[in-house]
Design an enzyme around this catalytic site. Structure first.
Site, PDB file in Angstrom:
ATOM      1  N   HIS A   1       0.852  -1.196   0.000  1.00  0.00           N
ATOM      2  CA  HIS A   1       0.000   0.000   0.000  1.00  0.00           C
ATOM      3  C   HIS A   1       0.890   1.250   0.000  1.00  0.00           C
ATOM      4  O   HIS A   1       0.770   2.108   0.877  1.00  0.00           O
ATOM      5  CB  HIS A   1      -0.925   0.048   1.228  1.00  0.00           C
ATOM      6  CG  HIS A   1      -2.110  -0.869   1.140  1.00  0.00           C
ATOM      7  ND1 HIS A   1      -2.804  -1.289   2.242  1.00  0.00           N
ATOM      8  CD2 HIS A   1      -2.717  -1.442   0.073  1.00  0.00           C
ATOM      9  CE1 HIS A   1      -3.799  -2.088   1.856  1.00  0.00           C
ATOM     10  NE2 HIS A   1      -3.759  -2.195   0.556  1.00  0.00           N
TER      11      HIS A   1
ATOM     12  N   HIS B   1     -11.602  -9.818  -5.770  1.00  0.00           N
ATOM     13  CA  HIS B   1     -11.306  -8.480  -5.233  1.00  0.00           C
ATOM     14  C   HIS B   1     -10.281  -7.881  -6.174  1.00  0.00           C
ATOM     15  O   HIS B   1      -9.371  -8.576  -6.617  1.00  0.00           O
ATOM     16  CB  HIS B   1     -10.765  -8.639  -3.806  1.00  0.00           C
ATOM     17  CG  HIS B   1     -10.060  -7.447  -3.241  1.00  0.00           C
ATOM     18  ND1 HIS B   1     -10.571  -6.178  -3.297  1.00  0.00           N
ATOM     19  CD2 HIS B   1      -8.880  -7.353  -2.565  1.00  0.00           C
ATOM     20  CE1 HIS B   1      -9.728  -5.351  -2.680  1.00  0.00           C
ATOM     21  NE2 HIS B   1      -8.692  -6.035  -2.245  1.00  0.00           N
TER      22      HIS B   1
ATOM     23  N   GLU C   1      -8.201  -4.985  -6.065  1.00  0.00           N
ATOM     24  CA  GLU C   1      -7.052  -4.143  -5.757  1.00  0.00           C
ATOM     25  C   GLU C   1      -5.896  -4.643  -6.635  1.00  0.00           C
ATOM     26  O   GLU C   1      -5.857  -5.815  -7.040  1.00  0.00           O
ATOM     27  CB  GLU C   1      -6.712  -4.268  -4.254  1.00  0.00           C
ATOM     28  CG  GLU C   1      -5.821  -3.145  -3.777  1.00  0.00           C
ATOM     29  CD  GLU C   1      -5.764  -3.026  -2.245  1.00  0.00           C
ATOM     30  OE1 GLU C   1      -6.358  -3.871  -1.550  1.00  0.00           O
ATOM     31  OE2 GLU C   1      -5.099  -2.085  -1.768  1.00  0.00           O
TER      32      GLU C   1
ATOM     33  N   ASP D   1      -2.958  -5.659  -6.343  1.00  0.00           N
ATOM     34  CA  ASP D   1      -2.133  -6.831  -6.037  1.00  0.00           C
ATOM     35  C   ASP D   1      -2.780  -8.127  -6.508  1.00  0.00           C
ATOM     36  O   ASP D   1      -2.106  -9.156  -6.598  1.00  0.00           O
ATOM     37  CB  ASP D   1      -1.805  -6.908  -4.536  1.00  0.00           C
ATOM     38  CG  ASP D   1      -3.004  -6.797  -3.639  1.00  0.00           C
ATOM     39  OD1 ASP D   1      -3.972  -6.124  -3.999  1.00  0.00           O
ATOM     40  OD2 ASP D   1      -2.980  -7.395  -2.539  1.00  0.00           O
TER      41      ASP D   1
ATOM     42  N   ASP E   1      -8.476 -11.617   0.518  1.00  0.00           N
ATOM     43  CA  ASP E   1      -7.659 -11.022   1.585  1.00  0.00           C
ATOM     44  C   ASP E   1      -8.013 -11.577   2.977  1.00  0.00           C
ATOM     45  O   ASP E   1      -7.183 -11.558   3.888  1.00  0.00           O
ATOM     46  CB  ASP E   1      -7.848  -9.500   1.611  1.00  0.00           C
ATOM     47  CG  ASP E   1      -7.068  -8.797   0.499  1.00  0.00           C
ATOM     48  OD1 ASP E   1      -6.104  -9.377  -0.021  1.00  0.00           O
ATOM     49  OD2 ASP E   1      -7.430  -7.658   0.167  1.00  0.00           O
TER      50      ASP E   1
ATOM     51  N   TYR F   1      -1.715  -8.358   9.899  1.00  0.00           N
ATOM     52  CA  TYR F   1      -2.558  -8.152   8.713  1.00  0.00           C
ATOM     53  C   TYR F   1      -3.956  -7.698   9.135  1.00  0.00           C
ATOM     54  O   TYR F   1      -4.502  -6.726   8.605  1.00  0.00           O
ATOM     55  CB  TYR F   1      -2.628  -9.478   7.942  1.00  0.00           C
ATOM     56  CG  TYR F   1      -3.246  -9.390   6.580  1.00  0.00           C
ATOM     57  CD1 TYR F   1      -2.452  -9.316   5.444  1.00  0.00           C
ATOM     58  CD2 TYR F   1      -4.621  -9.393   6.415  1.00  0.00           C
ATOM     59  CE1 TYR F   1      -3.015  -9.240   4.181  1.00  0.00           C
ATOM     60  CE2 TYR F   1      -5.196  -9.317   5.165  1.00  0.00           C
ATOM     61  CZ  TYR F   1      -4.393  -9.241   4.048  1.00  0.00           C
ATOM     62  OH  TYR F   1      -4.960  -9.164   2.797  1.00  0.00           O
TER      63      TYR F   1
END
Ligand code: FEO
Length: 399
Positions: free
Chosen positions: A23, A80, A82, A84, A167, A195
């Protein structure tokens, strides 16, 4: 290189041993990470779940090609989006442009917003199934805000029950081993908690709701396959129960003291306050961190599992230090519940810092138990005795 998980599920992701920040500069990942992508071969359909981060897109597609003729992938499931996990989509979809991409409505919007491509999107909702043949299927479960609005889980009813959780239940933990029973448990669990604290803590109510919803389905569960770190093979229920615990105002018997200091006066105060707390609560763990020197995300993890937080800063330019300002901004974002707080600090003339920090703690949701303590210039023996006494009175409010 692909790795076999079961007879029909392979790991086709990327282990990133050199990742040290995630991030941008927001999250330290000192043990690296992995971007887990899974290839699920059903009787009639082969499905790819998630991809990897953009810098590894070519490597990912080239290795995937060694595992399967890309044209034989019937569906891509993006749980998801994002970067990554979606970062290799452009490279992949160049090879199989018409292949359907299963995702939530928010997922489609996010993919379009990132990559500006008109791919073959198939929007899914909770309960929708992708038939894999031979009576087996992949069932989608929306999990909004765990941790993005697009997030969903996918449950495969073959192989004794496999939850692909993206995640959720992940760890930034690089390992050549695939499974939780093959790595040192303590360091892996420390990463799982870090995390949760740094990524999922703001969404605790959603975590509780979603985990209970999944538990109520009473599904067989042999494996949990997250998108980062190792797969939960030994006792997968343990991390599910841990999530319920972490999401419910988690607190050990610990007080964390975080300070910044210019000429050591606030440090001396921190150490004296710690002595006072320790004298009253010998069973508690008391930890002290210099916010300007310690890894911010490790401090946040310590705060996450503490009952109480004391924050100290010298007064500088009618305010408080840069390191403490940044840290408290992150603490506020965590939306922690049922924690006690107070502030302290040294000063020369104006001395506003402790009062301002008390306000910030209250704004961050802490129960601020008193007005804190300030000392002018360098604390002498009397001032340090007052700090110790302050520590005792603070501890008495926790007991
Ligand atoms: Fe691992 Fe939210 O991406």
């Amino acid at each position: 290189m692909a790795k076999k998980i079961t007879d029909n599920i392979s790991w086709v992701g990327k282990v990133d041993w050199e990742l040290k920040m995630f991030h941008g500069n927001e999250l330290s990942t000192r043990r690296g990470s992995s971007y887990n992508s899974y290839l699920l071969r059903g009787t009639s359909k082969t499905v790819l779940l998630d991809t990897v981060w953009g810098p590894y897109d070519r490597e990912f597609v080239s290795r995937l090609r060694q595992e399967i003729d890309l044209k034989k992938i019937d569906a891509v499931v993006m749980q998801h989006n994002e970067s990554d996990h979606s970062g290799a989509l452009v490279e992949l979809m160049r090879e199989i442009p018409g292949t359907p991409i299963y995702c939530t409505a928010k997922g489609e919007a996010i993919i379009r917003g990132h990559y500006h491509q008109d791919w073959n999107f198939v929007k899914v909702k909770t309960g929708d199934k992708l038939d894999l043949g031979d009576g087996e299927s992949l069932t989608f479960v929306e999990a909004p805000m765990l941790h993005w609005p697009d997030t969903m889980f996918s449950y495969y009813d073959g192989c004794g029950g496999v939850l692909f959780s993206n995640d959720g239940f992940g760890q930034h933990y690089a390992s050549e081993s695939l499974f939780n029973d093959e790595v040192p448990e303590e360091e892996m669990m420390a990463e799982a908690e870090k995390y949760f604290a740094n990524i999922l803590a703001p969404f605790c109510p959603m975590v509780t709701r979603k985990v209970n919803e999944i538990l109520a389905m009473n599904l067989p569960l042999k494996l949990i396959c997250p998108s980062h770190g190792v797969i939960w093979r030994r006792n997968p229920a343990s991390i599910v129960n841990k999530y319920l615990e972490w999401a419910n105002a988690y607190a050990l018997d610990q007080v964390t003291i975080v300070y910044d200091t210019m000429w050591n006066s606030t440090r001396l105060m921190a150490e004296a306050i710690a002595r006072g707390i320790e004298a009253v609560l010998p069973g508690f763990t008391v930890k002290i961190f210099n916010a300007a020197k310690e890894d911010k995300n490790d401090i946040l993890t310590e705060i996450f599992h503490s009952r109480a937080l004391l924050v100290g800063s010298p007064t500088i330019n009618n305010g408080y230090s840069y390191a403490i300002a940044g840290l408290l901004e992150m603490v506020k974002g965590m939306k922690l519940k049922k924690k006690v707080g107070a502030a302290f600090g040294s000063f020369g003339w104006s001395g506003e810092a402790a009062k301002q920090l008390s306000s910030l703690l209250a704004e961050a949701g802490f129960e601020v138990v008193d007005e804190g303590i300030r000392t002018p210039w360098v604390p002498d023996a009397d001032a340090l005795a007052q700090c110790e006494e302050y520590g005792r009175s603070f501890a008495a409010k926790l007991g």
